[in-house]
Design an enzyme around this catalytic site. Structure first.
Site, PDB file in Angstrom:
ATOM      1  N   GLY A 192       0.840  -1.201   0.000  1.00 31.69           N
ATOM      2  CA  GLY A 192       0.000   0.000   0.000  1.00 31.69           C
ATOM      3  C   GLY A 192       0.873   1.248   0.000  1.00 31.69           C
ATOM      4  O   GLY A 192       2.084   1.181   0.257  1.00 31.69           O
ATOM      5  N   LEU A 193       0.240   2.373  -0.249  1.00 32.69           N
ATOM      6  CA  LEU A 193       0.948   3.656  -0.296  1.00 32.69           C
ATOM      7  C   LEU A 193       1.603   3.976   1.047  1.00 32.69           C
ATOM      8  O   LEU A 193       1.174   3.460   2.088  1.00 32.69           O
ATOM      9  CB  LEU A 193      -0.052   4.784  -0.601  1.00 32.69           C
ATOM     10  CG  LEU A 193      -0.672   4.816  -1.998  1.00 32.69           C
ATOM     11  CD1 LEU A 193      -1.803   5.857  -2.043  1.00 32.69           C
ATOM     12  CD2 LEU A 193       0.380   5.123  -3.055  1.00 32.69           C
ATOM     13  N   SER A 194       2.603   4.825   1.026  1.00 31.54           N
ATOM     14  CA  SER A 194       3.190   5.319   2.264  1.00 31.54           C
ATOM     15  C   SER A 194       2.092   6.050   3.045  1.00 31.54           C
ATOM     16  O   SER A 194       1.346   6.852   2.465  1.00 31.54           O
ATOM     17  CB  SER A 194       4.334   6.293   1.939  1.00 31.54           C
ATOM     18  OG  SER A 194       4.861   6.819   3.123  1.00 31.54           O
ATOM     19  N   GLY A 195       1.949   5.736   4.301  1.00 28.58           N
ATOM     20  CA  GLY A 195       0.915   6.376   5.112  1.00 28.58           C
ATOM     21  C   GLY A 195      -0.430   5.667   5.066  1.00 28.58           C
ATOM     22  O   GLY A 195      -1.385   6.086   5.720  1.00 28.58           O
ATOM     23  N   SER A 196      -0.518   4.577   4.313  1.00 24.47           N
ATOM     24  CA  SER A 196      -1.805   3.861   4.237  1.00 24.47           C
ATOM     25  C   SER A 196      -2.094   3.120   5.541  1.00 24.47           C
ATOM     26  O   SER A 196      -3.257   2.832   5.847  1.00 24.47           O
ATOM     27  CB  SER A 196      -1.814   2.896   3.036  1.00 24.47           C
ATOM     28  OG  SER A 196      -0.791   1.932   3.159  1.00 24.47           O
ATOM     29  N   GLY A 197      -1.037   2.785   6.289  1.00 27.07           N
ATOM     30  CA  GLY A 197      -1.252   2.130   7.590  1.00 27.07           C
ATOM     31  C   GLY A 197      -0.567   0.795   7.763  1.00 27.07           C
ATOM     32  O   GLY A 197      -0.801   0.088   8.740  1.00 27.07           O
ATOM     33  N   LYS A 198       0.305   0.442   6.841  1.00 20.98           N
ATOM     34  CA  LYS A 198       0.951  -0.876   6.876  1.00 20.98           C
ATOM     35  C   LYS A 198       1.676  -1.136   8.195  1.00 20.98           C
ATOM     36  O   LYS A 198       1.446  -2.149   8.849  1.00 20.98           O
ATOM     37  CB  LYS A 198       1.952  -1.022   5.711  1.00 20.98           C
ATOM     38  CG  LYS A 198       1.331  -0.893   4.339  1.00 20.98           C
ATOM     39  CD  LYS A 198       2.364  -0.996   3.244  1.00 20.98           C
ATOM     40  CE  LYS A 198       3.410   0.098   3.235  1.00 20.98           C
ATOM     41  NZ  LYS A 198       2.890   1.465   3.078  1.00 20.98           N
ATOM     42  N   SER A 199       2.556  -0.223   8.582  1.00 19.61           N
ATOM     43  CA  SER A 199       3.368  -0.440   9.796  1.00 19.61           C
ATOM     44  C   SER A 199       2.499  -0.464  11.038  1.00 19.61           C
ATOM     45  O   SER A 199       2.686  -1.316  11.922  1.00 19.61           O
ATOM     46  CB  SER A 199       4.427   0.656   9.950  1.00 19.61           C
ATOM     47  OG  SER A 199       5.257   0.682   8.832  1.00 19.61           O
ATOM     48  N   SER A 225       5.982  -1.954  -1.716  1.00 18.65           N
ATOM     49  CA  SER A 225       6.039  -2.908  -2.846  1.00 18.65           C
ATOM     50  C   SER A 225       5.100  -2.481  -3.979  1.00 18.65           C
ATOM     51  O   SER A 225       4.089  -3.137  -4.243  1.00 18.65           O
ATOM     52  CB  SER A 225       5.756  -4.344  -2.391  1.00 18.65           C
ATOM     53  OG  SER A 225       4.711  -4.458  -1.459  1.00 18.65           O
TER      54      SER A 225
HETATM   55  P1  ADP Z   1       2.744   3.057   6.299  1.00 22.67           P
HETATM   56  O1  ADP Z   1       3.488   2.023   7.095  1.00 22.67           O
HETATM   57  O2  ADP Z   1       1.755   2.447   5.350  1.00 22.67           O
HETATM   58  O3  ADP Z   1       3.631   4.058   5.644  1.00 22.67           O
HETATM   59  P2  ADP Z   1       1.999   4.126   8.869  1.00 22.67           P
HETATM   60  O4  ADP Z   1       1.449   2.938   9.586  1.00 22.67           O
HETATM   61  O5  ADP Z   1       3.412   4.525   9.157  1.00 22.67           O
HETATM   62  O6  ADP Z   1       1.813   3.876   7.296  1.00 22.67           O
HETATM   63  O7  ADP Z   1       1.085   5.382   9.088  1.00 22.67           O
HETATM   64  C1  ADP Z   1      -0.308   5.322   8.959  1.00 22.67           C
HETATM   65  C2  ADP Z   1      -0.975   6.455   9.729  1.00 22.67           C
HETATM   66  O8  ADP Z   1      -2.380   6.372   9.502  1.00 22.67           O
HETATM   67  C3  ADP Z   1      -0.760   6.358  11.223  1.00 22.67           C
HETATM   68  O9  ADP Z   1      -0.573   7.651  11.733  1.00 22.67           O
HETATM   69  C4  ADP Z   1      -2.095   5.739  11.725  1.00 22.67           C
HETATM   70  O10 ADP Z   1      -2.406   6.109  13.054  1.00 22.67           O
HETATM   71  C5  ADP Z   1      -3.101   6.320  10.739  1.00 22.67           C
HETATM   72  N1  ADP Z   1      -4.311   5.470  10.525  1.00 22.67           N
HETATM   73  C6  ADP Z   1      -5.584   5.910  10.466  1.00 22.67           C
HETATM   74  N2  ADP Z   1      -6.465   4.891  10.268  1.00 22.67           N
HETATM   75  C7  ADP Z   1      -5.711   3.774  10.186  1.00 22.67           C
HETATM   76  C8  ADP Z   1      -6.035   2.399   9.986  1.00 22.67           C
HETATM   77  N3  ADP Z   1      -7.287   1.955   9.839  1.00 22.67           N
HETATM   78  N4  ADP Z   1      -5.013   1.523   9.946  1.00 22.67           N
HETATM   79  C9  ADP Z   1      -3.735   1.937  10.080  1.00 22.67           C
HETATM   80  N5  ADP Z   1      -3.368   3.215  10.280  1.00 22.67           N
HETATM   81  C10 ADP Z   1      -4.344   4.148  10.329  1.00 22.67           C
END
Ligand code: ADP
Length: 200
Positions: A34-41, A108
């Site tokens: 998924g996109l950066s900031g989508s919530g993966k980590s 990815s």
């Molecule tokens: P990624 O690893 O995809 O780059 P991050 O997990 O670092 O994304 O960041 C995702 C951000 O989105 C976090 O600040 C998180 O609190 C917020 N968020 C909001 N809703 C969700 C959700 N349903 N699942 C995961 N993160 C979420």
């Protein structure tokens, strides 16, 4: 392709199934894209904790963590991204072969590399989970300030801004984080994997 260096793969006496039996679970790979900031980590650390608390052997391979170690020599050109994922596929395969529930959280972005992952790891042990969020929401969240930097041209080849993200066409599971809370997202993944990790 490197020249043949007289390498002989040894099988050993302990099989994948022996290891799964010992751990009382199936080794498998949950591949979060998924996109950066989508919530993966965020989702990955929570799923890891939930499984660990159920006495499961689980390990997380996270994009940023791996890029500071194993892949610290790589950048973000297409070649480097491909090599980044190639190494992650190999690492995930090793963990899976050891019987571990392996959570991979990498952008990815290229479909071809995710297909490669499924092929190498094995379709029955590989689950593609699309952590889906719109670019607008990701830009708003911008948890690491990367979108701001990419828009201001302070970083290049940034997925969604100056590089492509190829959406999964048939993921095993879609988690829409525009709509779901973190808890709901984690719960949905737990429901999805609980019967798959049960050793049979
Ligand atoms: P990624 O690893 O995809 O780059 P991050 O997990 O670092 O994304 O960041 C995702 C951000 O989105 C976090 O600040 C998180 O609190 C917020 N968020 C909001 N809703 C969700 C959700 N349903 N699942 C995961 N993160 C979420």
């Amino acid at each position: 392709m490197k020249e043949n260096r007289n390498i002989h793969v040894s099988e050993g006496f302990v099989s994948y199934l022996d290891r799964c039996r010992l751990l009382n679970q199936n080794g498998l790979v949950l591949w979060m894209t998924g996109l950066s900031g989508s919530g993966k980590s965020t989702i990955a650390v929570n799923v890891e904790k939930r499984l660990f608390d159920k006495n499961k052997a689980v390990y997380r391979l996270d994009g940023d963590n791996i890029r500071t170690g194993l892949n610290s020599d790589l950048g973000f050109t297409e070649n480097d991204r491909n090599e980044n994922i190639r190494r992650v596929i190999e690492a995930a395969k090793l963990f899976k072969d050891a019987g571990i529930i392996t959570i991979v959280s990498f952008i990815s972005p290229y479909k071809k590399m995710r297909e490669q992952a499924k092929l190498k790891i094995g379709a029955g042990c590989f689950f593609e989970i699309y952590i889906k969020a719109s670019l607008e929401i990701c830009k708003k969240r911008d948890p690491k300030g990367l979108y701001k930097k990419a828009i201001n041209k302070k970083i290049s080849n940034f997925t969604g801004i100056t590089d492509i993200y190829e959406e999964p066409e048939e993921p095993d599971l879609i988690i829409d984080t525009d709509l779901l809370s973190v808890n709901e997202s984690v719960e949905k993944i737990m429901e999805f994997i609980l019967d798959k990790i049960k050793f049979s």
